[in-house]
Design an enzyme around this catalytic site. Structure first.
Site, mmCIF file in Angstrom:
data_model
loop_
_atom_site.group_PDB
_atom_site.id
_atom_site.type_symbol
_atom_site.label_atom_id
_atom_site.label_comp_id
_atom_site.label_asym_id
_atom_site.label_seq_id
_atom_site.Cartn_x
_atom_site.Cartn_y
_atom_site.Cartn_z
ATOM 1 C CB SER A 90 46.075 17.053 25.433
ATOM 2 O OG SER A 90 45.843 17.469 26.753
ATOM 3 C CG ASP B 168 37.914 16.426 26.118
ATOM 4 O OD1 ASP B 168 38.836 16.391 26.947
ATOM 5 O OD2 ASP B 168 38.086 16.382 24.891
ATOM 6 C CG HIS C 279 41.753 14.427 27.325
ATOM 7 N ND1 HIS C 279 41.440 15.706 26.911
ATOM 8 C CD2 HIS C 279 43.113 14.414 27.483
ATOM 9 C CE1 HIS C 279 42.550 16.422 26.833
ATOM 10 N NE2 HIS C 279 43.572 15.669 27.157
#
Length: 298
Positions: A110, A250, A277
């Site tokens: 991320s 995602d 994610h």
């Protein structure tokens, strides 16, 4: 949990301390996987099961970025302090202090994906590879795609979210409950949520200084200092073999990830069909196989 031995401690970072955990033997000759968490302002907890890669012989380092978890908390610091450059300097300091700067592979998840791209673009001598997982190449791209994903939420959900955002009530329990419709689709599709993921959410809740300052009140309402930032301009400078990871569902949509594939000269993109994610939690066996294959190729 990994059967490999682990050690924990802190290293000095200027006047502050960075907490770390090492699993496996960093002196084994294989590159050390340095796990760089998201947020910004999250913790290592939700990525802890990656320590199981040490059972396949890969040493793994986790750490908590400054401002959260076991590292120094600085709730009095303002936006001018919390910068991408600060966290890149912390990563550089960590690998030097641990003595692994001659043979390592950063894994950035991320926000951590942008951070490790920024780091790799400086071409440190001991960098052997790079993994960018579930990350956008820029926050303007992220915000553009957030609108797309929000428009696909069940009827009335986005309207309720926008009402809270307009009225400045994003700290309300109703906003929190409403935003779960997004998180369950695009952050983690497992029910119930894994405990490690919950642990990181609790850490953000306990000290939201960094997350609120740099990101904002939620994944899809980025109004913090990062809202105009990205790493697209430095991607052509990355020279190591790079693995890109994302999930089919995602929040880091293909449009946000594409610049990594297009601009990093030696990049390979793996999409996890059943994940959002956090593929390392949603498809753990496939994830481990993909990571093992990539690390072995180095």
């Amino acid at each position: 949990m990994s059967l490999a031995p682990s050690a924990k401690g802190t290293v000095k970072f200027g006047d502050y301390k960075t907490w770390y955990r090492v699993t496996g033997d960093p002196g084994c000759g294989k590159p050390v996987l340095v796990v760089v968490h998201g947020g910004p302002g999250s913790t290592h907890d939700y990525l802890l099961r990656m320590s199981e890669l040490a059972d396949r012989g890969w040493p793994v380092v986790h750490y908590d970025q400054l401002g959260n978890g076991g590292s120094t908390h600085l709730p009095g610091k303002g936006p001018d302090f919390w910068t991408p450059e600060l966290f890149e300097a912390e990563l550089t300091n960590l690998v030097r202090q641990l003595g692994i700067d001659g043979n390592y592979v950063p894994f950035g998840q991320s926000w951590g994906g942008l951070l490790v791209a920024m780091h790799a673009a400086k071409r440190p001598t001991g960098l052997k590879g790079l993994v960018i997982a579930n990350a956008p190449a820029s926050y303007p791209l992220w915000l553009q795609e957030m609108k797309v994903l929000r428009d696909q939420l069940p009827p009335g959900v986005d309207e309720a979210l926008r009402r809270h955002e307009a009225e400045g009530t994003t700290d309300s329990i109703d906003y929190y409950n409403t935003m779960q419709a997004f998180y369950e689709r695009h952050v983690c599709r497992l029910k119930p949520q894994p405990r490690d993921l919950q642990a990181s959410f609790y850490e953000i809740y306990n000290d939201p200084t960094v997350y609120f300052t740099m990101n904002g009140p939620s994944e899809f309402h980025v109004i913090g200092t990062l809202k105009d930032w990205g790493v697209i301009d430095v991607l052509p400078r990355i020279t190591v073999p790079t693995l890109i990871i994302s999930g089919r569902h995602d929040e880091a949509t293909p449009a946000t990830v594409q610049p990594f594939q297009d601009l990093i000269p030696d990049a390979r993109w793996e999409i996890f069909e059943e994940s959002s994610h956090v593929p390392h939690l949603e498809e753990p066996e496939l994830f481990d196989d993909v990571m093992h294959t990539y690390l072995s190729s180095l």
